[in-house]
Write a protein that holds these residues in place. Structure first.
Motif, mmCIF file in Angstrom:
data_model
loop_
_atom_site.group_PDB
_atom_site.id
_atom_site.type_symbol
_atom_site.label_atom_id
_atom_site.label_comp_id
_atom_site.label_asym_id
_atom_site.label_seq_id
_atom_site.Cartn_x
_atom_site.Cartn_y
_atom_site.Cartn_z
ATOM 1 N N ILE A 119 2.866 -6.109 4.582
ATOM 2 C CA ILE A 119 1.484 -6.143 5.132
ATOM 3 C C ILE A 119 0.766 -6.432 6.139
ATOM 4 C CG2 ILE A 119 1.252 -7.514 2.620
ATOM 5 C CD1 ILE A 119 0.745 -10.204 3.552
ATOM 6 N N ASP A 120 2.039 -6.396 7.210
ATOM 7 C CA ASP A 120 1.126 -6.674 8.690
ATOM 8 C C ASP A 120 0.933 -5.448 8.865
ATOM 9 O OD1 ASP A 120 0.647 -7.684 11.164
ATOM 10 O OD2 ASP A 120 2.729 -8.043 11.867
ATOM 11 N N ASP A 121 -0.184 -4.372 8.758
ATOM 12 C CA ASP A 121 0.061 -3.082 9.261
ATOM 13 C C ASP A 121 -1.247 -2.598 9.649
ATOM 14 O OD1 ASP A 121 -0.724 -0.325 6.951
ATOM 15 O OD2 ASP A 121 1.540 -0.696 7.857
ATOM 16 N N ASP A 122 -1.280 -2.173 10.042
ATOM 17 C CA ASP A 122 -2.208 -1.493 11.323
ATOM 18 C C ASP A 122 -3.762 -0.749 10.124
ATOM 19 O OD1 ASP A 122 -1.418 -2.986 13.332
ATOM 20 O OD2 ASP A 122 -1.335 -0.813 14.558
ATOM 21 N N LEU A 123 -3.403 0.408 9.277
ATOM 22 C CA LEU A 123 -3.629 0.741 8.321
ATOM 23 C C LEU A 123 -4.517 0.487 7.803
ATOM 24 C CD1 LEU A 123 -1.548 4.022 7.744
ATOM 25 C CD2 LEU A 123 -3.616 3.899 9.440
ATOM 26 N N MET A 240 -2.464 -9.353 -2.489
ATOM 27 C CA MET A 240 -2.618 -9.921 -3.369
ATOM 28 C C MET A 240 -1.688 -9.486 -4.797
ATOM 29 S SD MET A 240 -6.749 -8.635 -2.319
ATOM 30 C CE MET A 240 -6.861 -9.926 -2.549
ATOM 31 N N PRO A 241 -1.043 -10.150 -5.593
ATOM 32 C CA PRO A 241 -0.012 -10.100 -6.523
ATOM 33 C C PRO A 241 -0.809 -10.498 -8.435
ATOM 34 C CG PRO A 241 0.908 -11.878 -5.061
ATOM 35 C CD PRO A 241 -0.080 -11.335 -4.025
ATOM 36 N N LYS A 242 -1.833 -11.250 -7.618
ATOM 37 C CA LYS A 242 -2.889 -11.681 -8.875
ATOM 38 C C LYS A 242 -3.755 -11.371 -9.181
ATOM 39 C CE LYS A 242 -0.629 -16.123 -8.028
ATOM 40 N NZ LYS A 242 0.076 -17.447 -8.315
ATOM 41 N N GLU A 243 -3.840 -9.660 -8.000
ATOM 42 C CA GLU A 243 -5.342 -9.268 -8.670
ATOM 43 C C GLU A 243 -4.942 -8.272 -9.263
ATOM 44 O OE1 GLU A 243 -8.275 -8.247 -8.822
ATOM 45 O OE2 GLU A 243 -8.331 -9.756 -7.796
ATOM 46 N N PRO A 244 -5.652 -8.199 -10.813
ATOM 47 C CA PRO A 244 -5.081 -6.859 -11.585
ATOM 48 C C PRO A 244 -6.191 -6.034 -11.278
ATOM 49 C CG PRO A 244 -6.679 -9.300 -12.511
ATOM 50 C CD PRO A 244 -6.259 -9.596 -11.177
ATOM 51 N N GLU A 245 -7.735 -5.999 -10.671
ATOM 52 C CA GLU A 245 -7.854 -4.692 -9.634
ATOM 53 C C GLU A 245 -6.976 -3.927 -8.863
ATOM 54 O OE1 GLU A 245 -11.280 -2.674 -11.649
ATOM 55 O OE2 GLU A 245 -9.852 -3.162 -12.037
ATOM 56 N N ALA A 246 -5.991 -4.688 -8.092
ATOM 57 C CA ALA A 246 -5.053 -3.883 -7.433
ATOM 58 C C ALA A 246 -4.235 -3.247 -8.060
ATOM 59 C CB ALA A 246 -4.987 -5.229 -6.118
ATOM 60 N N HIS A 247 -3.721 -3.799 -8.896
ATOM 61 C CA HIS A 247 -2.664 -3.738 -9.497
ATOM 62 C C HIS A 247 -3.298 -2.193 -10.678
ATOM 63 C CE1 HIS A 247 0.045 -6.150 -8.354
ATOM 64 N NE2 HIS A 247 -0.680 -7.086 -8.640
ATOM 65 N N GLY A 248 -4.294 -2.080 -11.237
ATOM 66 C CA GLY A 248 -4.931 -0.975 -11.963
ATOM 67 C C GLY A 248 -5.195 0.016 -10.926
ATOM 68 N N LEU A 249 -5.764 -0.677 -9.897
ATOM 69 C CA LEU A 249 -5.740 0.796 -8.767
ATOM 70 C C LEU A 249 -4.468 1.813 -8.949
ATOM 71 C CD1 LEU A 249 -7.621 3.013 -7.004
ATOM 72 C CD2 LEU A 249 -7.708 0.900 -5.395
ATOM 73 N N THR A 250 -3.702 0.681 -8.400
ATOM 74 C CA THR A 250 -2.112 1.224 -8.375
ATOM 75 C C THR A 250 -1.311 2.152 -9.373
ATOM 76 O OG1 THR A 250 -1.562 -0.362 -6.246
ATOM 77 C CG2 THR A 250 0.262 0.611 -7.256
ATOM 78 N N ALA A 251 -1.942 1.374 -10.013
ATOM 79 C CA ALA A 251 -1.095 2.393 -11.394
ATOM 80 C C ALA A 251 -2.144 3.724 -12.004
ATOM 81 C CB ALA A 251 -2.016 1.121 -12.572
ATOM 82 N N LEU A 252 -3.586 3.641 -11.755
ATOM 83 C CA LEU A 252 -4.047 4.616 -11.940
ATOM 84 C C LEU A 252 -3.705 5.472 -10.489
ATOM 85 C CD1 LEU A 252 -7.063 6.510 -12.523
ATOM 86 C CD2 LEU A 252 -7.962 5.297 -10.847
ATOM 87 N N LEU A 253 -3.772 5.378 -9.450
ATOM 88 C CA LEU A 253 -2.555 6.438 -8.537
ATOM 89 C C LEU A 253 -1.775 7.384 -8.800
ATOM 90 C CD1 LEU A 253 -4.154 4.791 -4.799
ATOM 91 C CD2 LEU A 253 -5.343 5.904 -7.118
ATOM 92 N N GLU A 254 -0.623 5.730 -8.864
ATOM 93 C CA GLU A 254 1.013 6.742 -9.258
ATOM 94 C C GLU A 254 0.974 7.357 -10.425
ATOM 95 O OE1 GLU A 254 3.957 5.549 -8.067
ATOM 96 O OE2 GLU A 254 2.259 3.520 -7.226
ATOM 97 N N PHE A 255 -0.229 7.615 -11.921
ATOM 98 C CA PHE A 255 -0.322 8.220 -12.926
ATOM 99 C C PHE A 255 -0.805 9.644 -12.143
ATOM 100 C CE2 PHE A 255 -0.482 4.428 -15.549
ATOM 101 C CZ PHE A 255 0.873 4.412 -16.304
ATOM 102 N N GLN A 256 -1.748 9.952 -11.039
ATOM 103 C CA GLN A 256 -2.221 10.762 -10.838
ATOM 104 C C GLN A 256 -1.404 11.566 -9.862
ATOM 105 O OE1 GLN A 256 -4.464 11.237 -13.043
ATOM 106 N NE2 GLN A 256 -6.612 10.964 -11.764
#
Length: 428
Positions: A119-123, A240-256
């Protein structure tokens, strides 16, 4: 690693090919260069200027000397060297140099973090910096798309459905505000991180969308933008492993992203969802999407958020064995929930498509016609495109042809424009 690699023997050469390579490489690498330099100079506006200086140097040298073995590292090294020179010219050079390390001027810049999940990432720092609350929501997204996504002002304007001068002004004012407020280049912690999450999610989503269906240019897909967005989404979940919307966005992008290989034909032309060869869908990404959606459900404390709902819609498509077997009724229901949670004309337009498959084109046409007066959709090519498809299914081919023709005139992407023109011609 050499700081500024020379051209490889037998590599790309010649002014024409070099210029083409420069344009391609800079488009792909500029976000990393800006993020890497911003960590040094602590000013995203100056970082972008230094990245542009590196581009100018490439335009001067590559046509003459050849394209380097590792052009991204060349651009990064050039920009960082100029950043060090800039700091040396400042009166507080000694203090700044102590902060960044005395060996910076000779250290080769890493192209990627050693650990892609670090997570220590410049981007990621760049995203959170550009999404600072001192900026308006619109300015945060526009600035990050510009710096991190490498999008032009025109492309951002199309993504926002607003005039290009408006976006240009937002970006300029955002850079000035960050500099004037001396905003730290960092990933925030605690409540401040949570407060910026919504903007960060929106930024990553728009970057992915620009790669998934480019608003302008000759190419329908820009895979590098999709990869950057998906990588950032995964990093955000680690952060942010406990943030559902972060997981939701990741799931959306994985599917797409799982459908990428099937979305274009042999000549690069778009292939519509109903015509895609589902055997070409990436099952590993679909499995990752299912896992991420499960994590979103497991961490949710209340009603699902917009990205979790969109991921659930994408899952319906990803898990269907054929277009006909898709659970369109569930998709229509999910879109209704999404429209209630995050109302927008685009969501309503998507709901109309789902309703057309679940209930028929007539009720869907009523929804679309109610959107005709929406100012945000006035120049949105997908409105007449959807309306044209509904009219065609109702047998009103002359009207459908006119809608597809109008949609083609509004489309900024050449591949999409060609597709809409063909659909108009098919209406007779």
């Amino acid at each position: 690693m050499e700081q500024q690699p020379t051209a490889a023997p037998g590599g790309t050469s010649g002014p024409g090919r070099a210029t083409e390579a420069i344009e391609t490489v800079f488009r792909l690498e500029s976000p990393r260069v800006i993020a890497g330099v911003a960590r040094i100079v602590r000013d995203v506006g100056i970082a972008e200027e230094l990245a542009q200086d590196a581009l100018v140097a490439a335009l001067e040298q590559w046509p003459r000397n050849g394209v380097p073995d590792n052009p991204g590292a060349w651009l990064m090294a050039t920009a960082r060297n100029r950043a060090v020179d800039l700091i040396r010219r400042r009166e507080n050079y000694a203090r700044k140099l102590a902060e960044i390390g005395r060996d910076l001027s000779t250290a080769a810049p890493p192209e990627e973090p050693a650990d892609p999940d670090d997570i220590d990432d410049d981007l990621l720092r760049l995203v959170f910096t550009a999404c600072h609350p001192v900026l308006s929501a619109e300015a945060r997204t526009a600035l990050t798309l510009r710096l991190l996504g490498g999008l032009t002002t025109a492309e951002i304007a199309r993504a926002f459905l607003v005039p290009e001068p408006t976006v240009a002004q937002r970006i300029v004012r955002a850079k000035r505000t960050l500099a004037a407020k001396n905003v730290a280049f960092e990933v925030p912690y605690g409540p401040e991180r949570a407060a910026r999450l919504g903007s960060v999610l929106d930024v990553i989503y728009l970057i992915f969308n620009e790669g998934y269906a480019a608003t302008a240019g000759d190419d329908w897909l820009r895979p590098a933008l999709c990869e950057d967005a998906l990588r950032l989404a995964r990093l955000l979940c680690a952060l942010m492993p406990k943030e559902p919307e972060a997981h939701g966005l990741t799931a959306l992008l994985e599917f797409q992203a799982s459908r990428t290989a099937a979305r274009t034909g042999p000549g690069g032309e778009p292939v519509l969802l109903k015509d895609q060869n589902r055997r070409r869908w990436n099952r590993m990404l679909i499995a990752r999407g299912v896992t991420a959606l499960g994590r979103a459900d497991a961490t949710a404390a209340g009603a699902p958020g917009p990205y979790v709902l969109q991921a659930a819609i994408a899952a319906c498509h990803a898990l269907a064995y054929s277009y006909e077997e898709t659970d369109w009724q569930r998709i229509a229901t999910l879109y209704a929930l999404l429209a209630a949670r995050a109302p927008s004309p685009v969501v309503e337009l998507n709901r109309a498509v789902a309703v057309s498959m679940a209930e028929g084109p007539a009720p869907a046409l009523d929804i679309v016609d109610a959107l005709a007066a929406e100012p945000a959709l006035r120049d949105y090519h997908l409105l007449p495109s959807v309306r044209g498809d509904l009219l065609r299914r109702l047998g009103r081919t002359a009207e459908a042809r006119a809608e597809f023709t109008r949609a083609a005139s509004l489309a900024g992407n050449e591949r999409e424009r060609d597709l809409l023109t063909r659909r108009a011609e098919e209406c007779g």
